[in-house]
Design a protein around this motif. Structure first.
Motif, PDB file in Angstrom:
ATOM      1  N   LEU A 122       4.526   0.444 -24.364  1.00 58.57           N
ATOM      2  CA  LEU A 122       4.006   1.401 -23.390  1.00 58.57           C
ATOM      3  C   LEU A 122       3.964   0.742 -22.021  1.00 58.57           C
ATOM      4  N   VAL A 123       4.212   1.530 -20.980  1.00 61.67           N
ATOM      5  CA  VAL A 123       4.150   1.050 -19.602  1.00 61.67           C
ATOM      6  C   VAL A 123       3.323   2.029 -18.771  1.00 61.67           C
ATOM      7  N   LEU A 124       2.758   1.519 -17.687  1.00 56.62           N
ATOM      8  CA  LEU A 124       2.014   2.359 -16.750  1.00 56.62           C
ATOM      9  C   LEU A 124       1.885   1.633 -15.434  1.00 56.62           C
ATOM     10  N   ASP A 125       1.463   2.358 -14.414  1.00 54.80           N
ATOM     11  CA  ASP A 125       1.115   1.719 -13.147  1.00 54.80           C
ATOM     12  C   ASP A 125      -0.157   2.355 -12.621  1.00 54.80           C
ATOM     13  N   THR A 126      -0.856   1.597 -11.775  1.00 57.19           N
ATOM     14  CA  THR A 126      -2.107   2.084 -11.201  1.00 57.19           C
ATOM     15  C   THR A 126      -2.300   1.465  -9.822  1.00 57.19           C
ATOM     16  N   HIS A 127      -3.102   2.106  -9.034  1.00 58.96           N
ATOM     17  CA  HIS A 127      -3.406   1.681  -7.670  1.00 58.96           C
ATOM     18  C   HIS A 127      -4.082   0.302  -7.700  1.00 58.96           C
ATOM     19  N   LEU A 128      -3.562  -0.630  -6.933  1.00 64.51           N
ATOM     20  CA  LEU A 128      -4.103  -1.989  -6.865  1.00 64.51           C
ATOM     21  C   LEU A 128      -5.559  -1.978  -6.413  1.00 64.51           C
ATOM     22  N   GLY A 129      -6.402  -2.685  -7.166  1.00 65.38           N
ATOM     23  CA  GLY A 129      -7.794  -2.851  -6.776  1.00 65.38           C
ATOM     24  C   GLY A 129      -8.737  -1.748  -7.198  1.00 65.38           C
ATOM     25  N   ARG A 130      -8.239  -0.727  -7.850  1.00 61.00           N
ATOM     26  CA  ARG A 130      -9.096   0.365  -8.311  1.00 61.00           C
ATOM     27  C   ARG A 130      -9.693   0.021  -9.672  1.00 61.00           C
ATOM     28  N   PRO A 131     -10.770   0.697 -10.074  1.00 61.98           N
ATOM     29  CA  PRO A 131     -11.395   0.406 -11.369  1.00 61.98           C
ATOM     30  C   PRO A 131     -10.458   0.508 -12.563  1.00 61.98           C
ATOM     31  N   ALA A 132      -9.454   1.378 -12.507  1.00 65.75           N
ATOM     32  CA  ALA A 132      -8.531   1.527 -13.632  1.00 65.75           C
ATOM     33  C   ALA A 132      -7.833   0.213 -13.958  1.00 65.75           C
ATOM     34  N   GLU A 133      -7.572  -0.590 -12.948  1.00 70.17           N
ATOM     35  CA  GLU A 133      -6.904  -1.871 -13.164  1.00 70.17           C
ATOM     36  C   GLU A 133      -7.705  -2.737 -14.138  1.00 70.17           C
ATOM     37  N   ALA A 134      -9.009  -2.794 -13.941  1.00 65.50           N
ATOM     38  CA  ALA A 134      -9.878  -3.583 -14.829  1.00 65.50           C
ATOM     39  C   ALA A 134      -9.952  -2.970 -16.224  1.00 65.50           C
ATOM     40  N   ILE A 135      -9.932  -1.654 -16.298  1.00 63.84           N
ATOM     41  CA  ILE A 135      -9.969  -0.981 -17.610  1.00 63.84           C
ATOM     42  C   ILE A 135      -8.738  -1.371 -18.424  1.00 63.84           C
ATOM     43  N   TYR A 136      -7.560  -1.305 -17.813  1.00 60.18           N
ATOM     44  CA  TYR A 136      -6.341  -1.635 -18.541  1.00 60.18           C
ATOM     45  C   TYR A 136      -6.359  -3.093 -19.011  1.00 60.18           C
ATOM     46  N   GLN A 137      -6.817  -3.989 -18.161  1.00 64.21           N
ATOM     47  CA  GLN A 137      -6.887  -5.397 -18.555  1.00 64.21           C
ATOM     48  C   GLN A 137      -7.866  -5.573 -19.711  1.00 64.21           C
ATOM     49  N   HIS A 138      -8.995  -4.895 -19.653  1.00 68.02           N
ATOM     50  CA  HIS A 138      -9.995  -4.966 -20.720  1.00 68.02           C
ATOM     51  C   HIS A 138      -9.425  -4.443 -22.038  1.00 68.02           C
ATOM     52  N   LEU A 139      -8.537  -3.458 -21.964  1.00 64.54           N
ATOM     53  CA  LEU A 139      -7.953  -2.860 -23.160  1.00 64.54           C
ATOM     54  C   LEU A 139      -6.736  -3.621 -23.682  1.00 64.54           C
ATOM     55  N   GLY A 140      -6.452  -4.773 -23.105  1.00 63.29           N
ATOM     56  CA  GLY A 140      -5.387  -5.622 -23.624  1.00 63.29           C
ATOM     57  C   GLY A 140      -4.014  -5.394 -23.033  1.00 63.29           C
ATOM     58  N   TRP A 141      -3.936  -4.680 -21.937  1.00 62.57           N
ATOM     59  CA  TRP A 141      -2.664  -4.466 -21.274  1.00 62.57           C
ATOM     60  C   TRP A 141      -2.303  -5.718 -20.465  1.00 62.57           C
ATOM     61  N   THR A 142      -1.012  -5.980 -20.339  1.00 66.89           N
ATOM     62  CA  THR A 142      -0.526  -7.142 -19.608  1.00 66.89           C
ATOM     63  C   THR A 142      -0.039  -6.717 -18.230  1.00 66.89           C
TER      64      THR A 142
END
Length: 169
Positions: A122-142
């Motif tokens: 799976l791939v995705l992108d998100t706005h740099l510095g927004r809360p979603a970035e931390a969520i994805y990292q917490h969920l094991g995304w690289t």
């Protein structure tokens, strides 16, 4: 919380999805629209999503106590050499319901569904510095990297996006 993958959308679901998108955009969310977002624009977007659902896009919606509180989309690759992968699009959670695990539950539903359909990347992108970035990292995304000047903000300034991937198997 109830998470479903509707194949059709009722009038109430269209309204709920429009209100969800309006809430997210008007609170500063960066998912392709400028604030203030008008209801007709939001409804037209969801009609386009519905049309994409007919060719493979999967929409996940989260509801709590009859209120549509979140959504995310899974877009399988249409390419012959990409049948093992899909793109995660537009994870959004209503601002009144954030911090309740909705985004995590939606992402788990996406991953479970993708794996059941034979998707292993799976791939995705998100706005740099927004809360979603931390969520994805917490969920094991690289995190792969950052693309500068990817999208414009309402003030015309350009913002970077962060690209992530997750291998499921």
């Amino acid at each position: 919380m109830n998470i479903t993958t509707p194949t059709t959308l009722s009038a109430a679901q269209y309204d709920g999805l429009a209100e969800l998108l309006i809430d997210v955009i008007n609170a500063g969310g960066s998912v392709g629209f400028f604030a203030p977002l008008q209801k007709e624009t939001a409804l037209e977007y969801w009609r386009q999503v519905k049309a994409e659902m007919e060719s493979g896009l999967v929409l996940f919606i989260a509801e709590m106590d009859g209120v549509l509180v979140g959504s995310v989309q899974l877009a399988p690759s249409p390419k012959a050499n990409g049948q093992h992968r899909a793109e995660v699009r537009k994870l959004i959670t209503h601002t009144d319901y954030r911090g309740k695990g909705i985004a995590s539950r939606l992402m788990q539903a996406v991953e479970d569904h993708a794996l059941a359909c034979g998707k292993t990347l799976l791939v995705l992108d998100t706005h740099l510095g927004r809360p979603a970035e931390a969520i994805y990292q917490h969920l094991g995304w690289t995190r792969v990297g950052v693309i500068p000047d990817y999208a414009a903000g309402t003030d015309g300034s350009l913002h970077a996006t962060v690209v992530f991937y997750k291998q499921l198997a």
